[in-house]
Design a protein around this motif. Structure first.
Motif, PDB file in Angstrom:
ATOM      1  N   LEU A  92       0.798  -1.228   0.000  1.00 42.92           N
ATOM      2  CA  LEU A  92       0.000   0.000   0.000  1.00 42.92           C
ATOM      3  C   LEU A  92       0.833   1.282   0.000  1.00 42.92           C
ATOM      4  O   LEU A  92       0.530   2.186  -0.782  1.00 42.92           O
ATOM      5  N   PRO A  93       1.862   1.417   0.823  1.00 48.42           N
ATOM      6  CA  PRO A  93       2.654   2.653   0.755  1.00 48.42           C
ATOM      7  C   PRO A  93       3.267   2.892  -0.619  1.00 48.42           C
ATOM      8  O   PRO A  93       3.290   4.025  -1.109  1.00 48.42           O
ATOM      9  N   ALA A  94       3.743   1.852  -1.256  1.00 46.35           N
ATOM     10  CA  ALA A  94       4.324   1.997  -2.593  1.00 46.35           C
ATOM     11  C   ALA A  94       3.268   2.407  -3.607  1.00 46.35           C
ATOM     12  O   ALA A  94       3.524   3.233  -4.478  1.00 46.35           O
ATOM     13  N   LEU A  95       2.086   1.837  -3.485  1.00 41.23           N
ATOM     14  CA  LEU A  95       0.994   2.214  -4.396  1.00 41.23           C
ATOM     15  C   LEU A  95       0.573   3.661  -4.181  1.00 41.23           C
ATOM     16  O   LEU A  95       0.315   4.387  -5.142  1.00 41.23           O
ATOM     17  N   ALA A  96       0.508   4.076  -2.927  1.00 40.23           N
ATOM     18  CA  ALA A  96       0.133   5.460  -2.628  1.00 40.23           C
ATOM     19  C   ALA A  96       1.166   6.421  -3.201  1.00 40.23           C
ATOM     20  O   ALA A  96       0.813   7.461  -3.761  1.00 40.23           O
ATOM     21  N   LYS A  97       2.441   6.083  -3.086  1.00 39.66           N
ATOM     22  CA  LYS A  97       3.507   6.924  -3.627  1.00 39.66           C
ATOM     23  C   LYS A  97       3.423   6.978  -5.147  1.00 39.66           C
ATOM     24  O   LYS A  97       3.576   8.044  -5.754  1.00 39.66           O
ATOM     25  N   VAL A 113      -0.161  11.798 -10.061  1.00 35.65           N
ATOM     26  CA  VAL A 113      -0.918  13.046  -9.968  1.00 35.65           C
ATOM     27  C   VAL A 113       0.002  14.231 -10.225  1.00 35.65           C
ATOM     28  O   VAL A 113      -0.347  15.147 -10.986  1.00 35.65           O
ATOM     29  N   LYS A 114       1.185  14.226  -9.650  1.00 37.81           N
ATOM     30  CA  LYS A 114       2.136  15.331  -9.875  1.00 37.81           C
ATOM     31  C   LYS A 114       2.476  15.454 -11.353  1.00 37.81           C
ATOM     32  O   LYS A 114       2.518  16.555 -11.904  1.00 37.81           O
ATOM     33  N   TRP A 115       2.751  14.313 -11.995  1.00 40.73           N
ATOM     34  CA  TRP A 115       3.088  14.336 -13.412  1.00 40.73           C
ATOM     35  C   TRP A 115       1.920  14.873 -14.238  1.00 40.73           C
ATOM     36  O   TRP A 115       2.103  15.681 -15.152  1.00 40.73           O
TER      37      TRP A 115
END
Length: 70
Positions: free
Chosen positions: A9-14, A20-22
């Motif tokens: 989950l943390p990797a997916l969230a990142k 989103v930033k891109w």
């Protein structure tokens, strides 16, 4: 199996945050197709990206901010 999925989950969230930033940067592109595809992808991401979109609207160029509000 569930433990392995929860660990990801943390990797997916990142990854989602990076996407989103891109996409927000892509809204400032000179290329109409790039802007259109970025805005279409952001529209499919749902309410969980709303905060990022609101912050981006504050910092975006006037043209990109207009597209974000649509």
């Amino acid at each position: 199996l569930l433990g392995k999925n929860l660990a990801a989950l943390p990797a997916l969230a990142k990854a989602r945050e990076d996407e989103v930033k891109w996409l927000l940067k892509a809204l400032d592109s000179d290329d109409f197709d790039v802007r259109t595809r970025a805005s279409a992808r952001l529209a499919t991401m749902g309410p969980e990206v709303r905060d990022a979109l609101e912050k981006a609207t504050e910092k975006a160029s006037p043209e990109a901010a207009r597209r974000l509000r649509k």
